[in-house]
Design an enzyme around this catalytic site. Structure first.
Site, PDB file in Angstrom:
ATOM      1  N   GLU A  37       5.744  -5.172   0.232  1.00 15.41           N
ATOM      2  CA  GLU A  37       4.895  -6.294   0.635  1.00 15.41           C
ATOM      3  C   GLU A  37       4.672  -6.314   2.151  1.00 15.41           C
ATOM      4  O   GLU A  37       3.575  -6.619   2.614  1.00 15.41           O
ATOM      5  CB  GLU A  37       5.508  -7.615   0.162  1.00 15.41           C
ATOM      6  CG  GLU A  37       5.417  -7.841  -1.339  1.00 15.41           C
ATOM      7  CD  GLU A  37       3.987  -7.867  -1.845  1.00 15.41           C
ATOM      8  OE1 GLU A  37       3.066  -8.212  -1.069  1.00 15.41           O
ATOM      9  OE2 GLU A  37       3.763  -7.530  -3.016  1.00 15.41           O
ATOM     10  N   TYR A 120       2.983 -16.120   2.136  1.00 13.35           N
ATOM     11  CA  TYR A 120       2.538 -15.172   1.107  1.00 13.35           C
ATOM     12  C   TYR A 120       3.683 -14.251   0.681  1.00 13.35           C
ATOM     13  O   TYR A 120       3.931 -14.063  -0.510  1.00 13.35           O
ATOM     14  CB  TYR A 120       1.353 -14.316   1.595  1.00 13.35           C
ATOM     15  CG  TYR A 120       1.198 -13.104   0.720  1.00 13.35           C
ATOM     16  CD1 TYR A 120       0.618 -13.215  -0.540  1.00 13.35           C
ATOM     17  CD2 TYR A 120       1.724 -11.866   1.096  1.00 13.35           C
ATOM     18  CE1 TYR A 120       0.544 -12.123  -1.397  1.00 13.35           C
ATOM     19  CE2 TYR A 120       1.660 -10.774   0.251  1.00 13.35           C
ATOM     20  CZ  TYR A 120       1.069 -10.906  -0.986  1.00 13.35           C
ATOM     21  OH  TYR A 120       1.018  -9.833  -1.843  1.00 13.35           O
ATOM     22  N   ASP A 138      -3.271 -13.736  -1.374  1.00 20.40           N
ATOM     23  CA  ASP A 138      -3.590 -12.737  -0.359  1.00 20.40           C
ATOM     24  C   ASP A 138      -5.114 -12.666  -0.243  1.00 20.40           C
ATOM     25  O   ASP A 138      -5.848 -13.437  -0.882  1.00 20.40           O
ATOM     26  CB  ASP A 138      -2.974 -11.377  -0.699  1.00 20.40           C
ATOM     27  CG  ASP A 138      -3.732 -10.634  -1.789  1.00 20.40           C
ATOM     28  OD1 ASP A 138      -4.477 -11.281  -2.563  1.00 20.40           O
ATOM     29  OD2 ASP A 138      -3.585  -9.395  -1.874  1.00 20.40           O
ATOM     30  N   CYS A 193     -13.392  -6.822  -7.846  1.00 24.30           N
ATOM     31  CA  CYS A 193     -14.047  -7.871  -7.058  1.00 24.30           C
ATOM     32  C   CYS A 193     -13.820  -7.595  -5.576  1.00 24.30           C
ATOM     33  O   CYS A 193     -13.226  -8.388  -4.849  1.00 24.30           O
ATOM     34  CB  CYS A 193     -13.504  -9.249  -7.455  1.00 24.30           C
ATOM     35  SG  CYS A 193     -14.459 -10.624  -6.796  1.00 24.30           S
ATOM     36  N   CYS A 200     -19.297  -6.010 -10.633  1.00 25.77           N
ATOM     37  CA  CYS A 200     -19.361  -7.156 -11.545  1.00 25.77           C
ATOM     38  C   CYS A 200     -19.469  -6.726 -13.007  1.00 25.77           C
ATOM     39  O   CYS A 200     -18.990  -7.419 -13.908  1.00 25.77           O
ATOM     40  CB  CYS A 200     -20.519  -8.067 -11.165  1.00 25.77           C
ATOM     41  SG  CYS A 200     -20.355  -8.810  -9.521  1.00 25.77           S
ATOM     42  N   CYS A 203     -16.092  -6.524 -14.494  1.00 24.15           N
ATOM     43  CA  CYS A 203     -15.207  -7.674 -14.301  1.00 24.15           C
ATOM     44  C   CYS A 203     -14.997  -8.430 -15.607  1.00 24.15           C
ATOM     45  O   CYS A 203     -15.970  -8.807 -16.281  1.00 24.15           O
ATOM     46  CB  CYS A 203     -15.791  -8.600 -13.241  1.00 24.15           C
ATOM     47  SG  CYS A 203     -14.740 -10.039 -12.919  1.00 24.15           S
ATOM     48  N   CYS A 209     -17.945 -16.463 -13.767  1.00 23.44           N
ATOM     49  CA  CYS A 209     -17.901 -16.459 -12.302  1.00 23.44           C
ATOM     50  C   CYS A 209     -19.035 -17.299 -11.731  1.00 23.44           C
ATOM     51  O   CYS A 209     -20.227 -16.982 -11.922  1.00 23.44           O
ATOM     52  CB  CYS A 209     -17.990 -15.030 -11.792  1.00 23.44           C
ATOM     53  SG  CYS A 209     -18.074 -14.888 -10.000  1.00 23.44           S
TER      54      CYS A 209
END
Length: 291
Positions: A37, A120, A138, A193, A200, A203, A209
């Site tokens: 991370e 985060y 994030d 995305c 798209c 997705c 959306c």
């Protein structure tokens, strides 16, 4: 309770399309998750993978890293960028070793108290290493939620309370599912995305959306400037650090003077490295990585 209209589709998509990353494996240690991370902040996965592998092989536990000088962490960081993260990880390792028995704490508030661990990172480690229920925001997640829920192409530059509230409202009630949702929506932002040219057609929530349903209106907020590197102090700092990383010991000032022609910019960059604790100026006029 969560009322998440996207979770079923996103989780199914993740099951089929998630990248096989070592820090996601069931046997990945909490320390290896924490290292990933920190490394993944502002750095793409393709660059992090070899660095993470080398780091966790050399220092498989916090105690292993804590025994070494902080300069070795800077050396091992190599060209990942933003090398202060190496110092933070070293400080983190020392705190975990000295204050938590060498074990990465599983408590969110305690994680937050570790050096260099922000909101985060604490949520991500608590979720991904310990299967807890925390909202993870994030850049990728913020972009997905901005488009799906708010109907805008990009989220605000600075995270808002409304974004946090939205992310929390979408958390599935079961902790293990919530943790999987967090990584799944993050992966959706990374692979589908995306910031530019979102796919798209691929997705799983395109039909829900708000941004797509509105005709994908273009962003009309403050200018979004990409980060430059060439010619900046960051580039000079990188070249100075490269000399020290490649050296077996302290180097004379003349070895640093050759990396950049602009004397004023070079000295400014070197001074900043000293202030940041990434370079030690020695009494004899030479320079070294921190001890």
């Amino acid at each position: 309770m969560s009322d998440n209209p996207y979770s079923t589709a996103v989780l199914a998509w993740y099951e089929a399309h998630a990248r096989d990353l070592p820090w996601r494996h069931p046997d990945a240690s909490p320390w290896s998750v924490l290292v990933s991370e920190i490394m993944l902040q502002q750095t793409p996965v393709v660059r992090v993978l070899p660095a993470w592998k080398a780091w966790t092989e050399r220092w498989p536990t916090p105690a292993d890293l804590a025994k070494e000088p902080s300069g070795e962490a800077v050396r091992m960081w190599n060209r990942l960028g933003y090398p202060r993260r190496a110092l933070r990880l070293h400080a983190c390792a020392k705190a975990i070793t000295e204050e938590h028995g060498g074990q990465v704490p599983d408590d969110h508030a305690t994680l937050l108290s570790l050096p260099g661990v922000g909101t985060y990172t604490a949520a991500a480690v608590a979720s991904f290493a310990f299967g807890q229920r925390h909202a993870i925001l994030d850049t990728n997640v913020r972009r997905v939620l901005a488009r799906a829920e708010s109907g805008i192409e990009y989220p605000p530059k600075t995270q808002t309370k409304a974004e946090t509230a939205l992310a929390e409202s979408l958390l599935p009630p079961e902790p293990s599912v919530a943790a999987r949702w967090g990584v799944a929506v993050m992966e959706l932002g990374a692979l589908v995305c995306t910031a530019r040219n979102p796919a798209c057609a691929d997705c799983p929530i395109a039909g829900q959306c708000a941004w797509k349903l509105a005709g994908k209106p273009p962003y009309d907020g403050p200018p979004r400037r990409g980060q430059t590197y060439a010619g900046t102090d960051r580039q000079v700092r990188g070249r100075l650090l490269a000399v020290l990383r490649d050296a077996v010991g302290p180097v004379p000032k003349t070895a640093l003077d050759t990396v950049w022609d602009d004397h004023i910019q070079r000295e400014r960059a070197l001074d900043a490295l000293v202030v940041d604790g990434l370079v030690d100026p020695l009494d004899d006029g030479r320079y070294a990585l921190p001890s």
